[in-house]
Write a protein that holds these residues in place. Structure first.
Motif, mmCIF file in Angstrom:
data_model
loop_
_atom_site.group_PDB
_atom_site.id
_atom_site.type_symbol
_atom_site.label_atom_id
_atom_site.label_comp_id
_atom_site.label_asym_id
_atom_site.label_seq_id
_atom_site.Cartn_x
_atom_site.Cartn_y
_atom_site.Cartn_z
ATOM 1 N N ASN A 85 0.815 -1.231 0.000
ATOM 2 C CA ASN A 85 0.000 0.000 0.000
ATOM 3 C C ASN A 85 0.837 1.265 0.000
ATOM 4 O OD1 ASN A 85 0.644 -1.109 2.636
ATOM 5 N ND2 ASN A 85 -0.346 0.692 3.494
ATOM 6 N N ARG A 86 2.110 1.135 0.340
ATOM 7 C CA ARG A 86 2.979 2.318 0.450
ATOM 8 C C ARG A 86 3.857 2.485 -0.783
ATOM 9 N NH1 ARG A 86 1.853 5.887 4.777
ATOM 10 N NH2 ARG A 86 0.497 4.688 6.125
ATOM 11 N N CYS A 100 -5.432 1.436 3.102
ATOM 12 C CA CYS A 100 -6.613 0.680 2.686
ATOM 13 C C CYS A 100 -7.750 0.937 3.669
ATOM 14 C CB CYS A 100 -6.304 -0.822 2.680
ATOM 15 S SG CYS A 100 -5.671 -1.371 1.095
ATOM 16 N N ARG A 102 6.831 4.189 8.392
ATOM 17 C CA ARG A 102 5.756 4.557 7.460
ATOM 18 C C ARG A 102 5.157 5.915 7.791
ATOM 19 N NH1 ARG A 102 2.243 -0.802 5.973
ATOM 20 N NH2 ARG A 102 3.929 -2.297 6.096
ATOM 21 N N GLU A 111 -10.827 6.819 2.374
ATOM 22 C CA GLU A 111 -11.374 7.256 3.676
ATOM 23 C C GLU A 111 -12.729 6.554 3.883
ATOM 24 O OE1 GLU A 111 -9.345 8.817 5.653
ATOM 25 O OE2 GLU A 111 -7.914 9.271 4.061
HETATM 26 N N1 LIG Z 1 -8.237 7.385 7.590
HETATM 27 C C1 LIG Z 1 -8.168 6.153 6.836
HETATM 28 C C2 LIG Z 1 -7.423 5.120 7.655
HETATM 29 C C3 LIG Z 1 -7.023 3.906 6.817
HETATM 30 C C4 LIG Z 1 -6.027 3.000 7.516
HETATM 31 O O1 LIG Z 1 -5.371 3.376 8.496
HETATM 32 N N2 LIG Z 1 -5.906 1.769 6.991
HETATM 33 C C5 LIG Z 1 -4.970 0.798 7.512
HETATM 34 C C6 LIG Z 1 -5.600 -0.584 7.513
HETATM 35 S S1 LIG Z 1 -6.781 -0.760 8.815
HETATM 36 C C7 LIG Z 1 -3.738 0.751 6.637
HETATM 37 O O2 LIG Z 1 -3.822 0.888 5.432
HETATM 38 N N3 LIG Z 1 -2.575 0.490 7.278
HETATM 39 C C8 LIG Z 1 -1.325 0.277 6.617
HETATM 40 C C9 LIG Z 1 -0.484 1.511 6.534
HETATM 41 O O3 LIG Z 1 -0.916 2.604 7.002
HETATM 42 O O4 LIG Z 1 0.594 1.396 5.988
HETATM 43 C C10 LIG Z 1 -9.574 5.732 6.410
HETATM 44 O O5 LIG Z 1 -10.561 6.321 6.883
HETATM 45 O O6 LIG Z 1 -9.737 4.847 5.555
#
Ligand SMILES: N[C@@H](CCC(=O)N[C@@H](CS)C(=O)NCC(=O)O)C(=O)O
Length: 206
Positions: free
Chosen positions: A38-39, A52, A126, A65
């Motif tokens: 994802n990054r 995600c 990250r 979001e």
């Molecule tokens: N503010 C975002 C938060 C999304 C989020 O933090 N997703 C997590 C998964 S629960 C993610 O992608 N984490 C991996 C990362 O940040 O590298 C939303 O509302 O979708």
């Protein structure tokens, strides 16, 4: 449409929302967020926030979001269940008021408490992490949960007798972090009873 899904509470919010709203059949691509896909490209071009979930529309627009994705899906359907945002301007405003309170005051501090604590190894390269803030963020989230507990006395759901996006947001995060050092406070009897009702719904397994 294409739904970019992954492990973690945020994508699950959208899955539970879809289950409650009765939205089915959206193709899914799973993103390996533990491995960091994802990054980097090609995902970053889709969602520059590098997180995600995300929802790619047929016209090429990508919505990210969770509250934006849920609101969009609630509007476009096609759905077989009731709206989780509301039927009237007043209902929609009430849902958004509670969703924002829960998001800012409970979900974000819980998630950052995790990222700066148990999740530090995964997140330190990250995002900007503040390890010394982890315990305080968790405590701040708990204070707001106790505040909420008093306010939902006698209510079936956060907005009274309507199940809304606010319930889905809160349930998924409480359920996820309960197993990672942010357990439910047994003194919050109203939240405990509400949590039990949410957990018993078929959508909880989404
Ligand atoms: N503010 C975002 C938060 C999304 C989020 O933090 N997703 C997590 C998964 S629960 C993610 O992608 N984490 C991996 C990362 O940040 O590298 C939303 O509302 O979708």
């Amino acid at each position: 449409m294409l739904f970019f899904d992954s492990v973690g509470p945020n994508p699950k919010v959208v899955r539970v929302f879809m289950a409650e709203r009765g939205i089915t059949g959206i193709p899914v691509e799973t993103v390996d967020i533990r491995g960091g896909d994802n990054r980097k490209e090609p995902f970053l071009s889709k969602n520059p926030a590098g997180q995600c979930p995300a929802l790619a529309l047929d016209n090429g627009t990508v919505i990210a979001e969770i509250t934006a994705i849920c609101e969009y899906l609630d509007e476009v359907g096609p759905a077989s269940g009731p709206s989780l945002i509301g039927k009237t301007p007043e209902e929609r405003a009430e849902t958004r008021m509670w969703a924002r309170r829960i998001d800012l005051n409970i979900l974000e501090p819980m998630a950052n408490g995790f990222r700066y604590g148990e999740g530090l190894k995964m997140f330190q390269n990250r995002v900007h992490c503040i390890p010394q803030a982890s315990d305080d963020l968790k405590a701040a989230a708990q204070e707001k949960l106790t505040w909420l507990d008093g306010l939902i006395a006698g209510r079936q759901f956060i907005c009274g007798d309507r199940l809304t996006m606010a319930d889905v947001l809160l349930f998924v995060f409480l359920d996820f972090f309960a197993g990672i050092k942010q357990p439910l406070n047994e003194n919050n009897k109203n939240i405990l009873a509400w949590y039990g009702r949410m957990k018993a719904r078929p959508s909880a397994a989404a």
